[in-house]
Scaffold this motif. Structure first.
Motif, PDB file in Angstrom:
ATOM      1  N   ASP A 140      -4.337   5.659   0.083  1.00 47.15           N
ATOM      2  CA  ASP A 140      -4.050   4.351  -0.489  1.00 47.15           C
ATOM      3  C   ASP A 140      -3.053   3.599   0.383  1.00 47.15           C
ATOM      4  OD1 ASP A 140      -5.714   4.673  -2.668  1.00 47.15           O
ATOM      5  OD2 ASP A 140      -4.143   5.535  -3.935  1.00 47.15           O
ATOM      6  N   GLY A 141      -3.329   2.336   0.629  1.00 47.42           N
ATOM      7  CA  GLY A 141      -2.406   1.497   1.368  1.00 47.42           C
ATOM      8  C   GLY A 141      -2.609   1.464   2.861  1.00 47.42           C
ATOM      9  N   VAL A 142      -3.553   2.267   3.386  1.00 44.65           N
ATOM     10  CA  VAL A 142      -3.774   2.306   4.833  1.00 44.65           C
ATOM     11  C   VAL A 142      -4.713   1.180   5.246  1.00 44.65           C
ATOM     12  CG1 VAL A 142      -4.670   3.644   6.777  1.00 44.65           C
ATOM     13  CG2 VAL A 142      -3.359   4.782   4.991  1.00 44.65           C
ATOM     14  N   VAL A 143      -4.267   0.366   6.199  1.00 42.85           N
ATOM     15  CA  VAL A 143      -5.080  -0.718   6.743  1.00 42.85           C
ATOM     16  C   VAL A 143      -6.000  -0.175   7.835  1.00 42.85           C
ATOM     17  CG1 VAL A 143      -5.011  -2.945   7.948  1.00 42.85           C
ATOM     18  CG2 VAL A 143      -3.315  -2.418   6.163  1.00 42.85           C
ATOM     19  N   LEU A 144      -5.459   0.656   8.710  1.00 49.14           N
ATOM     20  CA  LEU A 144      -6.254   1.312   9.756  1.00 49.14           C
ATOM     21  C   LEU A 144      -5.479   2.500  10.285  1.00 49.14           C
ATOM     22  CD1 LEU A 144      -4.955   0.558  12.809  1.00 49.14           C
ATOM     23  CD2 LEU A 144      -5.917  -1.663  12.218  1.00 49.14           C
ATOM     24  N   ALA A 145      -6.188   3.386  10.981  1.00 49.78           N
ATOM     25  CA  ALA A 145      -5.561   4.574  11.576  1.00 49.78           C
ATOM     26  C   ALA A 145      -6.235   4.874  12.903  1.00 49.78           C
ATOM     27  CB  ALA A 145      -5.678   5.769  10.635  1.00 49.78           C
TER      28      ALA A 145
ATOM     29  N   SER B  17      -0.773   4.279  12.457  1.00 51.13           N
ATOM     30  CA  SER B  17      -1.406   3.727  11.256  1.00 51.13           C
ATOM     31  C   SER B  17      -0.662   2.475  10.802  1.00 51.13           C
ATOM     32  CB  SER B  17      -1.434   4.763  10.118  1.00 51.13           C
ATOM     33  OG  SER B  17      -0.153   5.338   9.910  1.00 51.13           O
ATOM     34  N   LEU B  18      -1.415   1.552  10.240  1.00 49.98           N
ATOM     35  CA  LEU B  18      -0.863   0.345   9.632  1.00 49.98           C
ATOM     36  C   LEU B  18      -0.986   0.455   8.125  1.00 49.98           C
ATOM     37  CD1 LEU B  18      -2.276  -2.465  11.973  1.00 49.98           C
ATOM     38  CD2 LEU B  18       0.027  -1.485  11.970  1.00 49.98           C
ATOM     39  N   TRP B  19       0.024  -0.040   7.421  1.00 52.28           N
ATOM     40  CA  TRP B  19       0.116   0.109   5.974  1.00 52.28           C
ATOM     41  C   TRP B  19       0.386  -1.235   5.319  1.00 52.28           C
ATOM     42  CZ3 TRP B  19      -0.214   5.071   3.703  1.00 52.28           C
ATOM     43  CH2 TRP B  19      -0.319   6.116   4.629  1.00 52.28           C
ATOM     44  N   SER B  20      -0.074  -1.365   4.083  1.00 51.35           N
ATOM     45  CA  SER B  20       0.085  -2.630   3.364  1.00 51.35           C
ATOM     46  C   SER B  20       1.427  -2.737   2.661  1.00 51.35           C
ATOM     47  CB  SER B  20      -1.044  -2.802   2.343  1.00 51.35           C
ATOM     48  OG  SER B  20      -1.024  -1.749   1.398  1.00 51.35           O
ATOM     49  N   HIS B  21       2.121  -1.605   2.408  1.00 56.03           N
ATOM     50  CA  HIS B  21       3.400  -1.680   1.708  1.00 56.03           C
ATOM     51  C   HIS B  21       4.344  -0.569   2.160  1.00 56.03           C
ATOM     52  CE1 HIS B  21       0.635   0.664  -0.814  1.00 56.03           C
ATOM     53  NE2 HIS B  21       1.681   1.344  -1.204  1.00 56.03           N
ATOM     54  N   ARG B  22       5.630  -0.841   1.994  1.00 57.91           N
ATOM     55  CA  ARG B  22       6.689   0.018   2.522  1.00 57.91           C
ATOM     56  C   ARG B  22       6.685   1.425   1.929  1.00 57.91           C
ATOM     57  NH1 ARG B  22      11.192  -3.018   2.537  1.00 57.91           N
ATOM     58  NH2 ARG B  22      11.897  -2.699   4.671  1.00 57.91           N
ATOM     59  N   GLU B  23       6.569   1.543   0.619  1.00 55.40           N
ATOM     60  CA  GLU B  23       6.721   2.850  -0.013  1.00 55.40           C
ATOM     61  C   GLU B  23       5.730   3.865   0.553  1.00 55.40           C
ATOM     62  OE1 GLU B  23       6.426  -0.023  -1.604  1.00 55.40           O
ATOM     63  OE2 GLU B  23       8.438  -0.277  -2.444  1.00 55.40           O
TER      64      GLU B  23
ATOM     65  N   PHE C 229       3.656  -2.738   7.510  1.00 53.75           N
ATOM     66  CA  PHE C 229       4.414  -1.644   8.120  1.00 53.75           C
ATOM     67  C   PHE C 229       3.490  -0.784   8.963  1.00 53.75           C
ATOM     68  CE2 PHE C 229       6.783  -2.976   4.460  1.00 53.75           C
ATOM     69  CZ  PHE C 229       8.094  -3.018   4.936  1.00 53.75           C
ATOM     70  N   ALA C 230       4.084  -0.087   9.902  1.00 52.51           N
ATOM     71  CA  ALA C 230       3.345   0.832  10.765  1.00 52.51           C
ATOM     72  C   ALA C 230       4.072   2.166  10.794  1.00 52.51           C
ATOM     73  CB  ALA C 230       3.219   0.275  12.180  1.00 52.51           C
ATOM     74  N   VAL C 231       3.297   3.223  10.998  1.00 54.72           N
ATOM     75  CA  VAL C 231       3.860   4.560  11.167  1.00 54.72           C
ATOM     76  C   VAL C 231       3.301   5.143  12.458  1.00 54.72           C
ATOM     77  CG1 VAL C 231       4.014   6.909  10.240  1.00 54.72           C
ATOM     78  CG2 VAL C 231       4.118   4.942   8.686  1.00 54.72           C
ATOM     79  N   ARG C 232       4.201   5.676  13.266  1.00 55.82           N
ATOM     80  CA  ARG C 232       3.800   6.345  14.505  1.00 55.82           C
ATOM     81  C   ARG C 232       4.306   7.781  14.472  1.00 55.82           C
ATOM     82  NH1 ARG C 232       6.942   4.618  19.658  1.00 55.82           N
ATOM     83  NH2 ARG C 232       8.464   5.928  18.564  1.00 55.82           N
ATOM     84  N   ARG C 233       3.417   8.695  14.795  1.00 54.93           N
ATOM     85  CA  ARG C 233       3.790  10.107  14.940  1.00 54.93           C
ATOM     86  C   ARG C 233       3.380  10.569  16.329  1.00 54.93           C
ATOM     87  NH1 ARG C 233       4.923  13.119  10.368  1.00 54.93           N
ATOM     88  NH2 ARG C 233       4.516  12.114   8.369  1.00 54.93           N
ATOM     89  N   ARG C 234       4.306  11.155  17.050  1.00 53.31           N
ATOM     90  CA  ARG C 234       4.008  11.716  18.363  1.00 53.31           C
ATOM     91  C   ARG C 234       4.305  13.209  18.330  1.00 53.31           C
ATOM     92  NH1 ARG C 234       7.414   7.711  22.171  1.00 53.31           N
ATOM     93  NH2 ARG C 234       8.964   8.354  20.637  1.00 53.31           N
TER      94      ARG C 234
END
Length: 200
Positions: free
Chosen positions: A141-146, A161-167, A109-114
């Motif tokens: 915890d769970g962050v692959v990169l930012a 940021s990229l994440w290893s799991h949804r929660e 999963f990925a999260v984007r904030r603008r």
């Protein structure tokens, strides 16, 4: 480092398996693209993880402008233009990059904030806080990169940021300005060439 993204918002009844199949067929084409740090093939589905739309929105981190330009003006991007029309391509100058605690795990999963850069702020202080914020994010915890970048045309900060799991990703996106994407594929031929820390 240079960040880039384009988004294609699709009809509410669009079959998103079309996007999944496209990425499964073509995603490998950038697995060894020169100048590319990474490309995250991202998708949002209407009604899933708070998304109001169906959307395909790949996000790129480039370590050379030449690599980015060769992709846009002489590479696979033309195939996307031919199939979907030419999207607006957003670009942000890199401010910070960090490998995360879960750097050795697969990104799901990925999260984007603008967010806008506020009027009246001291720009050096704002940029330094973006660097520190990226470091703090990568330590979760769970962050692959930012990564963080700024569009000085719109004076907008993007945090990616990229994440290893949804929660963990959904939790990180909470608060109203974060968007959660599914990662369909990750091409990362030059990820090790992305310099950690502040980008100046």
């Amino acid at each position: 480092m240079h960040a880039m993204q384009y988004e294609m918002t699709l009809p509410a009844d669009y079959g998103m398996d079309v996007i999944r199949d496209r990425v499964a067929r073509l995603g490998h084409l950038l697995d060894d693209w020169g100048g590319l740090g990474l490309k995250a093939y991202l998708m949002r589905e209407r009604g899933v993880d708070g998304s109001p739309v169906n959307q395909y929105g790949p996000f790129y981190l480039w370590h050379t402008v030449e690599g980015m330009n060769s992709f846009l003006f002489g590479g696979p991007f033309q195939g996307l233009v031919d199939d979907f029309g030419r999207p607006v391509v957003r670009q942000w100058t890199g401010l910070a990059y960090e490998e995360g605690r879960a750097a050795d795990t697969a990104a799901a999963f990925a999260v984007r904030r603008r967010t806008p850069v506020p009027e009246g702020v001291e720009l050096a202080e704002f940029a330094e806080e973006a660097v520190n914020g990226t470091r703090r994010l990568a330590d979760q915890d769970g962050v692959v990169l930012a990564a963080a970048g700024v569009d000085t045309g719109r004076w907008e900060l993007v945090r990616f940021s990229l994440w290893s799991h949804r929660e963990a990703a959904v939790s990180a996106a909470s608060g109203g300005d974060g968007e959660v994407f599914q990662v369909l594929h990750l091409s990362q031929p030059g990820r090790k060439a992305l310099s950690p820390g502040r980008q100046w």
